[in-house]
Design a protein around this motif. Structure first.
Motif, mmCIF file in Angstrom:
data_model
loop_
_atom_site.group_PDB
_atom_site.id
_atom_site.type_symbol
_atom_site.label_atom_id
_atom_site.label_comp_id
_atom_site.label_asym_id
_atom_site.label_seq_id
_atom_site.Cartn_x
_atom_site.Cartn_y
_atom_site.Cartn_z
ATOM 1 N N VAL A 59 0.279 34.627 98.714
ATOM 2 C CA VAL A 59 0.933 35.240 99.488
ATOM 3 C C VAL A 59 0.144 35.600 100.879
ATOM 4 C CG1 VAL A 59 2.072 36.599 97.799
ATOM 5 C CG2 VAL A 59 -0.160 37.404 98.664
ATOM 6 N N VAL A 60 -1.015 35.702 100.978
ATOM 7 C CA VAL A 60 -1.849 35.883 102.051
ATOM 8 C C VAL A 60 -1.570 34.637 103.100
ATOM 9 C CG1 VAL A 60 -4.037 35.728 103.214
ATOM 10 C CG2 VAL A 60 -3.898 36.785 100.906
ATOM 11 N N GLU A 61 -1.421 33.300 102.753
ATOM 12 C CA GLU A 61 -1.073 32.376 103.725
ATOM 13 C C GLU A 61 0.243 32.347 104.500
ATOM 14 O OE1 GLU A 61 -1.387 28.806 101.460
ATOM 15 O OE2 GLU A 61 -3.652 29.020 101.352
ATOM 16 N N ASN A 62 1.158 33.276 103.677
ATOM 17 C CA ASN A 62 2.452 33.205 104.264
ATOM 18 C C ASN A 62 3.014 34.611 104.814
ATOM 19 O OD1 ASN A 62 3.146 30.601 103.514
ATOM 20 N ND2 ASN A 62 3.189 31.348 101.387
ATOM 21 N N ALA A 63 1.999 35.576 104.703
ATOM 22 C CA ALA A 63 2.462 36.650 104.911
ATOM 23 C C ALA A 63 1.480 37.458 106.039
ATOM 24 C CB ALA A 63 2.145 37.827 103.692
ATOM 25 N N LEU A 66 0.067 42.219 105.078
ATOM 26 C CA LEU A 66 -0.067 42.398 103.545
ATOM 27 C C LEU A 66 0.299 43.669 103.302
ATOM 28 C CD1 LEU A 66 -3.333 40.316 102.970
ATOM 29 C CD2 LEU A 66 -1.175 39.532 102.459
ATOM 30 N N ASN A 67 1.049 43.808 102.166
ATOM 31 C CA ASN A 67 1.353 45.056 101.458
ATOM 32 C C ASN A 67 0.221 45.027 100.106
ATOM 33 O OD1 ASN A 67 2.146 47.105 99.657
ATOM 34 N ND2 ASN A 67 4.167 46.775 100.490
ATOM 35 N N LEU A 68 -0.797 45.725 100.551
ATOM 36 C CA LEU A 68 -1.957 45.734 99.566
ATOM 37 C C LEU A 68 -1.573 46.211 98.055
ATOM 38 C CD1 LEU A 68 -4.748 46.932 101.957
ATOM 39 C CD2 LEU A 68 -4.330 44.498 101.209
ATOM 40 N N LYS A 69 -0.552 47.223 98.079
ATOM 41 C CA LYS A 69 -0.152 47.734 96.709
ATOM 42 C C LYS A 69 0.396 46.425 95.863
ATOM 43 C CE LYS A 69 2.007 51.575 96.640
ATOM 44 N NZ LYS A 69 2.928 52.569 96.579
ATOM 45 N N HIS A 70 1.369 45.636 96.574
ATOM 46 C CA HIS A 70 2.042 44.402 95.901
ATOM 47 C C HIS A 70 0.804 43.477 95.607
ATOM 48 C CE1 HIS A 70 6.110 45.429 98.222
ATOM 49 N NE2 HIS A 70 5.484 46.272 97.491
ATOM 50 N N LEU A 71 -0.107 43.116 96.704
ATOM 51 C CA LEU A 71 -1.161 42.166 96.464
ATOM 52 C C LEU A 71 -2.021 42.559 95.354
ATOM 53 C CD1 LEU A 71 -2.579 39.677 97.600
ATOM 54 C CD2 LEU A 71 -3.957 41.174 98.803
ATOM 55 N N ASP A 72 -2.120 43.690 95.130
ATOM 56 C CA ASP A 72 -2.973 44.188 93.941
ATOM 57 C C ASP A 72 -2.394 43.733 92.438
ATOM 58 O OD1 ASP A 72 -5.390 44.942 95.262
ATOM 59 O OD2 ASP A 72 -5.033 47.147 94.657
ATOM 60 N N ASP A 110 -8.602 55.954 92.390
ATOM 61 C CA ASP A 110 -7.933 56.322 93.393
ATOM 62 C C ASP A 110 -6.713 55.306 94.163
ATOM 63 O OD1 ASP A 110 -9.238 54.360 95.043
ATOM 64 O OD2 ASP A 110 -10.712 55.667 95.918
ATOM 65 N N ASP A 111 -6.381 55.392 95.118
ATOM 66 C CA ASP A 111 -5.105 54.678 95.839
ATOM 67 C C ASP A 111 -5.621 53.862 96.757
ATOM 68 O OD1 ASP A 111 -5.402 56.672 97.473
ATOM 69 O OD2 ASP A 111 -3.213 57.323 97.382
ATOM 70 N N LYS A 112 -6.917 53.672 97.107
ATOM 71 C CA LYS A 112 -7.400 52.605 98.159
ATOM 72 C C LYS A 112 -7.246 51.123 97.470
ATOM 73 C CE LYS A 112 -11.362 54.332 98.296
ATOM 74 N NZ LYS A 112 -12.875 54.654 98.856
ATOM 75 N N PHE A 113 -5.867 50.787 97.739
ATOM 76 C CA PHE A 113 -5.712 49.420 97.246
ATOM 77 C C PHE A 113 -6.443 48.458 97.699
ATOM 78 C CE2 PHE A 113 -1.875 52.144 96.638
ATOM 79 C CZ PHE A 113 -1.539 51.919 95.296
ATOM 80 N N SER A 114 -6.752 47.461 96.904
ATOM 81 C CA SER A 114 -7.827 46.391 97.093
ATOM 82 C C SER A 114 -9.242 46.682 97.146
ATOM 83 C CB SER A 114 -7.365 45.584 98.342
ATOM 84 O OG SER A 114 -7.861 46.302 99.524
ATOM 85 N N SER A 115 -9.508 48.054 97.255
ATOM 86 C CA SER A 115 -10.900 48.346 97.078
ATOM 87 C C SER A 115 -10.934 49.916 96.413
ATOM 88 C CB SER A 115 -11.640 48.356 98.526
ATOM 89 O OG SER A 115 -10.748 49.299 99.263
ATOM 90 N N ALA A 116 -10.291 50.023 95.183
ATOM 91 C CA ALA A 116 -10.216 51.388 94.874
ATOM 92 C C ALA A 116 -11.710 51.754 94.083
ATOM 93 C CB ALA A 116 -9.160 51.288 93.649
ATOM 94 N N ASP A 117 -11.734 52.949 93.982
ATOM 95 C CA ASP A 117 -12.805 53.551 93.277
ATOM 96 C C ASP A 117 -12.357 54.052 92.012
ATOM 97 O OD1 ASP A 117 -14.984 53.000 94.908
ATOM 98 O OD2 ASP A 117 -14.246 54.674 96.329
ATOM 99 N N ILE A 118 -13.139 53.984 90.917
ATOM 100 C CA ILE A 118 -12.615 54.579 89.640
ATOM 101 C C ILE A 118 -13.114 56.071 89.584
ATOM 102 C CG2 ILE A 118 -13.425 54.629 87.187
ATOM 103 C CD1 ILE A 118 -14.143 51.599 87.376
ATOM 104 N N LEU A 119 -12.162 56.645 89.223
ATOM 105 C CA LEU A 119 -12.192 58.325 89.266
ATOM 106 C C LEU A 119 -12.671 58.703 87.506
ATOM 107 C CD1 LEU A 119 -8.924 59.403 91.187
ATOM 108 C CD2 LEU A 119 -11.337 59.057 92.035
ATOM 109 N N SER A 120 -11.712 58.120 86.794
ATOM 110 C CA SER A 120 -12.198 58.517 85.386
ATOM 111 C C SER A 120 -11.665 57.439 84.499
ATOM 112 C CB SER A 120 -11.285 59.730 84.986
ATOM 113 O OG SER A 120 -9.935 59.548 85.151
#
Length: 406
Positions: A59-63, A66-72, A110-120
């Motif tokens: 997708v990266v080559e054609n978009a 980027l929609n990071l939510k979709h990419l994840d 959390d909702d930091k798509f593509s670089s999220a942190d684990i909450l629990s």
């Protein structure tokens, strides 16, 4: 229940032969009495059909945007494939197994798509399978938001998944399997006499990862340290005992008896692609403070910072040089850039307060006519900026000077 977490990287699960080696490691842990949780990465590396970078390229080559939510969601597929393939191979070998996505394993981020942190992590999603005697295979590098949207954890995410699961499950240890026998005193491609480090403490390996060594992601080390979980770096394809990362306290007793606590120096790293920046000060000091804020707002990370009355000197990564120059020109300040530099760092938890360490560095490099352009230090490191063409010679010189080959 004695639990062990074993993480296998992309090269370890890439082929049928490698996966058989993985099963042997799991078999050894089961025979030693452990309940086994396995964390897997996507198969192979860029160019292989199910590798993370290959999926991203679809997708990266054609978009253009980027929609990071979709990419994840797309990028999580590689680990899902690995988990199912390995589970199938394990069951064929006689071991009941269950593959779980990060979401199914209770990993909330959390909702930091593509670089999220684990909450629990809800371990109750995992423990019943272990109690049934199954090998639980969990997709690394991913979790989900509280609303169920799939997230990925960024580079080194599978290492992070493994140590986070180890802490949450109160595992006896975490084993990170790769294609090398352990952490080495220097890059063996640069220093032929580099040797495997048997033991190293969290602080030292964190500094190695931060200063350019590709050993384990710093976030994974931080999680393991906070949870006081020993981590072993081992080779899927050998029986070498590897490197043990654990706690070493110099004062007040040691949680683990470790040879690493007795060594003055542990390792030497280097990072190429560094630019030295010199900004010449003006009488209007407010402009300087606004400039530093502008650099921060542009996510330009500065390092090896030396501020003087008449100038500011620091370093940045070469990839940020263009953005930096645009900001400096906008502010109308005088500056100079020295490109093609390398940051060479010696690492050791005992160097603070020990006389002669810096003198050894300076003298050793001077004997080889290597010019130190700038230096900085912390409680466990001394870094020297040198020309990139001198970096390999500098690493070898310091490796010999501190006799790390012994």
């Amino acid at each position: 229940m004695n639990i062990i977490v074993q993480k296998f990287g992309g090269t370890s699960v890439a082929t049928k032969e490698r996966r058989e080696m993985v099963i042997n490691k799991i078999d050894e842990a089961k025979k030693a009495g452990y309940a086994v949780v396995v964390v897997v990465s996507a198969m192979g590396r860029k160019g292989d059909p199910y590798a993370t970078d290959t999926l991203r390229g679809l997708v990266v080559e054609n978009a253009p945007i980027l929609n990071l939510k979709h990419l994840d969601l797309l990028m999580s597929c590689g680990e899902v494939i690995s988990s199912v393939v390995l589970a199938s191979a394990l069951e064929a070998a006689g071991y009941p197994a269950v593959p779980l996505t990060g979401y199914q394993a209770g990993i909330q981020t959390d909702d930091k798509f593509s670089s999220a942190d684990i909450l629990s992590i809800n371990v109750n999603k995992i423990l019943p399978h272990l109690e049934e005697g199954k090998v639980v295979i969990i997709t690394g590098f991913q979790g989900a938001t509280k609303d169920g949207f799939i997230t990925t954890l960024g580079r080194g995410g599978s290492d992070t998944s493994a140590t986070a699961l180890g802490v949450a499950l109160k595992a006896k240890q975490v084993e990170i399997y790769t294609d090398v026998d352990g952490i080495m005193t220097a890059d063996p491609n640069v220093v032929p006499r580099a040797k495997i480090i048997d033991e190293i403490n969290y602080d030292e390996v964190f500094q190695m990862a931060e200063k350019g060594a590709k050993v384990i992601h710093p976030r994974a080390v931080e999680i393991a340290q906070n949870g006081n979980i020993p981590v072993k770096i081992k080779n899927t394809m050998s029986t070498h005992p590897g490197t043990c990362i654990h706690y070493c306290r110099k004062n007040g007793g040691a949680l683990y008896s470790t040879q690493a606590c007795k060594q003055l120096l542990t390792a030497i790293t280097h990072k190429d692609g560094i630019v030295q920046v010199v900004i010449y000060m003006e009488e209007d000091s407010s402009k300087d403070s606004h400039l530093l804020s502008a650099l921060a707002d542009a996510n330009i990370s500065i390092d090896m910072i030396n501020f003087f009355v008449d100038k500011k000197i620091f370093t940045i990564e070469a990839t940020q040089a263009t953005a930096l120059e645009e900001i400096l020109k906008d502010f109308g300040v005088k500056y100079s850039l020295l490109k093609d530099c390398s940051k060479v760092t010696i690492i050791g938890s005992r160097i603070t307060g020990i006389p002669g360490v810096m003198a050894t560095v300076v003298n050793a490099l001077a004997d080889k006519s290597i010019k130190i352009l700038q230096s900085s230090d912390s409680h466990a490191t001394i870094s020297c900026l040198v020309k990139e063409e001198d970096a390999k010679k500098a690493v070898n010189t310091l490796h010999e000077a501190f006799q790390l080959y012994q």
